[in-house]
Motif scaffolding. Structure first.
Motif, PDB file in Angstrom:
ATOM      1  N   GLY B 146       0.648  -1.092  -0.094  1.00  0.00           N
ATOM      2  CA  GLY B 146       0.022  -0.112   0.145  1.00  0.00           C
ATOM      3  C   GLY B 146       0.977   1.193   0.047  1.00  0.00           C
ATOM      4  O   GLY B 146       1.928   1.344  -0.283  1.00  0.00           O
ATOM      5  N   ASP B 147       0.125   2.353   0.382  1.00  0.00           N
ATOM      6  CA  ASP B 147       0.650   3.707   0.424  1.00  0.00           C
ATOM      7  C   ASP B 147       2.215   3.700   0.987  1.00  0.00           C
ATOM      8  O   ASP B 147       3.241   4.101   0.511  1.00  0.00           O
ATOM      9  N   THR B 148       2.092   3.111   2.283  1.00  0.00           N
ATOM     10  CA  THR B 148       3.248   3.382   3.255  1.00  0.00           C
ATOM     11  C   THR B 148       4.271   2.146   3.195  1.00  0.00           C
ATOM     12  O   THR B 148       5.009   1.773   4.294  1.00  0.00           O
ATOM     13  N   GLU B 149       4.453   1.398   2.112  1.00  0.00           N
ATOM     14  CA  GLU B 149       5.156   0.397   2.084  1.00  0.00           C
ATOM     15  C   GLU B 149       6.585   0.561   2.277  1.00  0.00           C
ATOM     16  O   GLU B 149       7.291  -0.476   2.640  1.00  0.00           O
ATOM     17  N   ASP B 150       7.225   1.613   1.794  1.00  0.00           N
ATOM     18  CA  ASP B 150       8.447   1.781   2.171  1.00  0.00           C
ATOM     19  C   ASP B 150       8.749   2.263   3.543  1.00  0.00           C
ATOM     20  O   ASP B 150       9.910   2.620   4.090  1.00  0.00           O
ATOM     21  N   ILE B 151       7.696   2.223   4.463  1.00  0.00           N
ATOM     22  CA  ILE B 151       8.247   2.693   6.015  1.00  0.00           C
ATOM     23  C   ILE B 151       7.822   1.184   6.697  1.00  0.00           C
ATOM     24  O   ILE B 151       6.896   0.664   6.305  1.00  0.00           O
ATOM     25  N   TRP B 152       8.831   1.114   7.682  1.00  0.00           N
ATOM     26  CA  TRP B 152       8.763  -0.206   8.249  1.00  0.00           C
ATOM     27  C   TRP B 152       7.936  -0.013   9.632  1.00  0.00           C
ATOM     28  O   TRP B 152       6.886  -0.381   9.904  1.00  0.00           O
ATOM     29  N   MET B 153       8.345   1.048  10.396  1.00  0.00           N
ATOM     30  CA  MET B 153       7.659   1.441  11.662  1.00  0.00           C
ATOM     31  C   MET B 153       7.553   3.110  11.667  1.00  0.00           C
ATOM     32  O   MET B 153       8.441   3.867  11.392  1.00  0.00           O
ATOM     33  N   THR B 154       6.694   3.676  12.345  1.00  0.00           N
ATOM     34  CA  THR B 154       6.607   5.116  12.610  1.00  0.00           C
ATOM     35  C   THR B 154       6.373   5.069  14.325  1.00  0.00           C
ATOM     36  O   THR B 154       5.701   4.472  14.692  1.00  0.00           O
ATOM     37  N   ILE B 155       7.416   5.739  14.662  1.00  0.00           N
ATOM     38  CA  ILE B 155       7.636   5.983  16.352  1.00  0.00           C
ATOM     39  C   ILE B 155       7.019   7.456  16.369  1.00  0.00           C
ATOM     40  O   ILE B 155       7.925   8.568  15.886  1.00  0.00           O
ATOM     41  N   LEU B 156       5.849   7.540  17.138  1.00  0.00           N
ATOM     42  CA  LEU B 156       5.394   8.971  17.416  1.00  0.00           C
ATOM     43  C   LEU B 156       5.907   9.331  18.804  1.00  0.00           C
ATOM     44  O   LEU B 156       5.315   8.799  19.815  1.00  0.00           O
ATOM     45  N   TYR B 157       6.604  10.392  18.940  1.00  0.00           N
ATOM     46  CA  TYR B 157       7.112  10.745  20.343  1.00  0.00           C
ATOM     47  C   TYR B 157       6.681  12.270  20.593  1.00  0.00           C
ATOM     48  O   TYR B 157       6.993  13.248  19.903  1.00  0.00           O
ATOM     49  N   PRO B 158       5.789  12.366  21.447  1.00  0.00           N
ATOM     50  CA  PRO B 158       5.158  13.801  21.933  1.00  0.00           C
ATOM     51  C   PRO B 158       6.173  14.310  22.485  1.00  0.00           C
ATOM     52  O   PRO B 158       6.775  14.137  23.253  1.00  0.00           O
ATOM     53  N   ILE B 159       6.334  15.566  22.172  1.00  0.00           N
ATOM     54  CA  ILE B 159       7.254  16.662  22.799  1.00  0.00           C
ATOM     55  C   ILE B 159       6.549  17.391  23.879  1.00  0.00           C
ATOM     56  O   ILE B 159       5.643  18.209  23.535  1.00  0.00           O
ATOM     57  N   LEU B 160       6.842  17.220  25.038  1.00  0.00           N
ATOM     58  CA  LEU B 160       6.033  17.853  26.199  1.00  0.00           C
ATOM     59  C   LEU B 160       6.870  18.880  26.654  1.00  0.00           C
ATOM     60  O   LEU B 160       7.905  18.944  27.045  1.00  0.00           O
ATOM     61  N   VAL B 161       5.849  19.799  26.965  1.00  0.00           N
ATOM     62  CA  VAL B 161       6.432  21.166  27.766  1.00  0.00           C
ATOM     63  C   VAL B 161       5.313  21.512  28.820  1.00  0.00           C
ATOM     64  O   VAL B 161       4.242  21.588  28.714  1.00  0.00           O
ATOM     65  N   ASP B 162       5.975  21.024  30.151  1.00  0.00           N
ATOM     66  CA  ASP B 162       5.071  21.139  31.244  1.00  0.00           C
ATOM     67  C   ASP B 162       4.003  20.083  31.357  1.00  0.00           C
ATOM     68  O   ASP B 162       2.763  20.349  31.603  1.00  0.00           O
ATOM     69  N   GLY B 163       4.234  19.166  30.788  1.00  0.00           N
ATOM     70  CA  GLY B 163       3.278  18.020  30.927  1.00  0.00           C
ATOM     71  C   GLY B 163       2.079  18.002  29.712  1.00  0.00           C
ATOM     72  O   GLY B 163       1.302  17.113  29.615  1.00  0.00           O
ATOM     73  N   LYS B 164       2.519  19.023  28.855  1.00  0.00           N
ATOM     74  CA  LYS B 164       1.479  19.185  27.915  1.00  0.00           C
ATOM     75  C   LYS B 164       2.010  19.057  26.707  1.00  0.00           C
ATOM     76  O   LYS B 164       3.402  19.516  26.255  1.00  0.00           O
ATOM     77  N   THR B 165       1.380  18.540  25.556  1.00  0.00           N
ATOM     78  CA  THR B 165       1.976  17.931  24.054  1.00  0.00           C
ATOM     79  C   THR B 165       1.985  19.455  23.441  1.00  0.00           C
ATOM     80  O   THR B 165       1.282  20.040  23.020  1.00  0.00           O
ATOM     81  N   GLU B 166       3.334  19.683  23.084  1.00  0.00           N
ATOM     82  CA  GLU B 166       3.368  20.907  22.296  1.00  0.00           C
ATOM     83  C   GLU B 166       3.719  20.664  20.778  1.00  0.00           C
ATOM     84  O   GLU B 166       3.420  21.299  19.931  1.00  0.00           O
TER      85      GLU B 166
END
Lengths: 148, 628
Positions: B146-166
């Protein structure tokens, strides 16, 4: 004889996969055209060879060589964008882009279909649709943006 | 042998499957381990990048990046620097007030791939929203097609500032990198792949062979008429007992005429229709075998139903109901023989032989008729079996019975005819007539063995009883059998005194063409004083012509001429008179056979025939019965 059959089947299989990709693209545009126009056959201006190949197989799409004859113009390059901006096209002609940046470049373009980070992106801008008095069905709502 | 091979092959394939499965499992475990290690590393990268972004933007990510193009470009360059073959994409998103994701940073190297600042991004997975709202890292395992066949895995890492996702940092591991990692398993994987390929090819070949076997077997077992072939039934009865079945032999009369009249294509269709009708009418488990032309041998399992009723109903069904085909209505004429197979039958070919003989009788009597064969015919099956006869010969259950030949003018027994008999294996009191077994061993070595036993018996009797004379039968074919003749000659030479008391009765079942040779053989038989008689004179091949060319001593008048003495007395007497006179002139003795009563005996006396033989004088019995 049997070997020939196997090779033929494999070729058919690969051909089928390729055809499926083209088929899904064509399906997407057919669906869109059904809601944009009230015509059986849509005149499309597109310069891109790949798109031409895809559209050529459709009985509902007629490829036209001149911008002025088109119901639907696909902006696939900077050159086409320039042409469109230079010429005074009918207000009924609908412009559609294959890159995000063209959406920013011309407010006449109602939407775009392009690829970003290996993901297909399908966008429409509400105010531009309004200008053309186009209302898309509910299924499109997740692709319609208020602003860029 | 074949079974061992099959078992061995199956075991080999199962072992290969086992090894392949085990190796596959090892690879899966090893891949999971590598994946885990990569995730840990990626998370560490993500932490570093997130810290850097926070530092560079003083924890005001969106605001700084909006205002400060320089910081944006610096950070983009940092992301670019992280883009190795491990990562295909590395970008930072934020979610606007409308909930749309927009690009803040993009580490793409190619200009056309680089997203614009605040460019909208529509992700395919809900995990983007989840990571953003929960503030917890999410992992997306991308699909291989499918569309994302060239991607193996996506790691989504939230960047938090004061506990809130910025912002949301997306690190996308490439499929190429996954393949690269897999190369660590490649030696093992290569083995597995080869094994899988081998197994696949083996399976395909097995399927192909099974398919070929099915077709070949089908063509060998099913005839074009849709009936079974003889090959099939031979195999079938090598596993099943024929005694569990009864049998029919069915033949469409004059089928050639149907072919001639309507064409072969029509004939083929009709015969299929005929077979189908038989199938419909027969009980479950029946076997219809095409035995040539429009003839079918049918074996039907024994049931509690009355055989005769069942057979007649079947015959009626296939014969009396018309066949509608291609606009034609046909009534078929069918000849059929049916046999209730006894518990002692062994060979299907014997069954077929009996059915054949009776079908032939039906055909000779005008066809289009059903003959249910008498149960006594089963004796023919039992005693006509070559193995059974062989066993009887080896167990010396072959003996001679003697029937007296009487001088009716003096009422005195002058001779005995030796008649060969077989003793039943299970019931020694049961004596079997040669009618049942002689035909089966003709032209075999068993026939010679049996003849030798007869000769031994006859010569033994002659030796034991010095006044007794015996006549024994010889087939015309026996005279041509050098081995047998040599054996007789040896006996005659050895016991020359005894030889004078022997008469050889020659039985013909065909015409004689080389009289010289036959006369020479007769001469050989008579060399030591034996006599030669023509058996069954006056019927069949034994006719007057013989008397002109053959040198014989005795005429044995055929039983059929004696039998008519009471029914057609005048003519029969005339014929017998003429034979008697002819014999007198030729100086031949005359013996009348089949004399069953005193009345016939008296007529024979009247005619002047001296010798007679038949039940009136005594049935075939052991010689001791007549000589005390």
């Amino acid at each position: 004889m049997k070997m020939k059959k196997i090779v033929f089947t494999l070729l058919l299989l690969f051909g089928q996969l390729y055809a499926m990709e083209r088929e899904s693209t064509l399906k997407l545009y057919h669906h869109l055209f059904r809601h944009l126009f009230h015509k059986e056959v849509i005149s499309v201006y597109v310069e891109d060879r790949e798109y031409q190949k895809v559209f050529a197989s459709s009985p509902f799409i007629r490829l036209v060589p001149y911008l002025k004859d088109a119901d639907f113009v696909m902006i696939t390059s900077d050159r086409v964008l320039e042409e469109v901006q230079k010429r005074k096209l009918s207000s009924k002609t609908i412009l559609f882009a294959t890159k995000y940046k063209y959406l920013e470049a011309s407010k006449r373009i109602i939407g775009a279909f392009y690829w970003r980070k290996s993901r297909s992106q399908y966008l429409f801008l509400q105010d531009r649709l309004n200008e053309h008095n186009i209302s898309l069905p509910a299924g499109y709502s997740k692709f319609i943006l208020d602003e860029l | 042998m074949r079974k061992h091979f099959e078992k061995g092959t199956i075991l080999f394939i199962v072992i290969l499957f086992g090894i392949a499965g085990y190796l596959q499992l090892s690879i899966v475990k090893s891949t999971q381990k590598l994946r885990g290690e990569e995730l840990v590393k990626t998370e560490q990268y993500a932490q570093k990048i997130a810290t850097l972004i926070r530092q560079k933007t003083d924890n005001t990510i969106l605001e700084t990046l909006e205002k400060n193009r320089g910081v944006r470009e610096d950070l983009n360059k940092i992301l670019e620097a992280f883009l190795t073959k491990q990562f295909i994409y590395m970008f930072v998103l934020y979610q606007d007030a409308n909930g749309h994701f927009r690009f803040l940073l993009d580490g793409s190297l190619k200009k056309e791939e680089k997203a614009a600042f605040k460019e909208i991004f529509i992700p395919k997975s809900n995990k983007f929203v989840e990571a953003y709202t929960t503030g917890k890292m999410q992992i997306i395992e991308q699909k291989k097609v499918g569309d994302t066949e060239d991607i193996w895995m996506t790691i989504l890492y939230p960047i938090l500032v004061d506990g809130k996702t910025e912002a949301l940092l997306s690190l996308e591991l490439s499929s190429t990198y996954a393949n690269y990692l897999n190369t660590f398993n490649s030696p093992l994987m290569r083995i597995v792949h080869w094994m899988q390929l081998f197994l696949l090819v083996s399976m395909i070949m097995l399927i192909f062979l099974a398919y070929r076997y099915y077709h070949l077997n089908h063509s060998l077992t099913i005839d074009k008429t849709t009936a079974y072939t003889k090959y099939y039934i031979n195999n079938f009865f090598s596993k099943k007992k024929i005694t569990e079945y009864n049998a029919f032999l069915v033949d469409i009369d004059e089928f050639k005429d149907i072919n001639k009249k309507y064409g072969y294509a029509f004939g083929d269709k009709l015969i299929k229709m005929f077979v189908q009708r038989m199938k419909n009418k027969l009980i479950y488990g029946s076997k219809i075998v095409a035995s040539g032309g429009a003839e079918f041998l049918i074996f039907l399992p024994k049931t509690t139903h009355d055989f005769k009723t069942l057979t007649e109903a079947f015959y009626k069904e296939i014969k009396t109901i018309p066949y509608e085909l291609d606009g034609h209505t046909l009534y078929l004429q069918v000849s059929m023989s049916a046999l209730r197979i006894s518990s002692e039958s062994k060979l299907y070919s014997d069954v077929q032989r009996v059915l054949d003989e009776h079908l032939m009788l039906v055909k000779n009597k005008g066809k289009n008729h059903l003959k249910i064969i008498d149960d006594s015919e089963n004796d023919k099956l039992k005693y006509g079996n070559l193995d059974y006869i062989k066993e009887a010969i080896s167990e010396r259950r072959i003996c001679c019975l003697y029937q007296p030949i009487v001088d009716i003018t003096q009422d005195k027994t002058v001779k005995y005819e030796a008649l060969v008999r077989m003793i039943d294996r299970d019931d020694t009191s049961k004596i079997v007539s040669p009618y049942y077994f002689l035909y089966a061993i003709k032209d075999t070595s068993q026939y010679i063995k049996m003849s030798k036993m007869v000769l031994e018996d006859v010569f033994g009797t002659l030796e034991k009883y010095p006044t007794v004379q015996i006549s024994m039968n010889l087939d015309l074919n026996d005279l041509y059998n050098a081995h047998l003749m040599e054996m007789i000659d040896k006996y005659l030479k050895k016991c020359q005194k005894i030889s004078k008391r022997i008469t050889f009765e020659i039985v013909e079942d065909r015409d004689i063409f080389d009289y010289e040779k036959v006369n020479a053989i007769f001469g050989q038989l008579r060399k030591y004083g034996s006599k030669v008689a023509i058996d069954d004179f006056g019927s069949g091949y034994a006719n007057y012509a013989y008397l002109t060319k053959l040198d014989v001593d005795i005429l044995k008048i055929d039983g059929s001429l004696i039998g008519t003495l009471l029914t057609f007395p005048e003519r029969s007497k005339m014929i017998l008179h003429s034979i008697k006179e002819l014999a007198e002139r030729l100086k031949l003795e005359v013996i009348a056979e089949f004399v069953e009563n005193e009345e016939i005996c008296e007529i024979l006396k009247e005619i002047g025939i001296t010798y007679a033989q038949g039940y009136h004088f005594g049935r075939p019995a052991p010689i001791d019965h007549y000589i005390k």
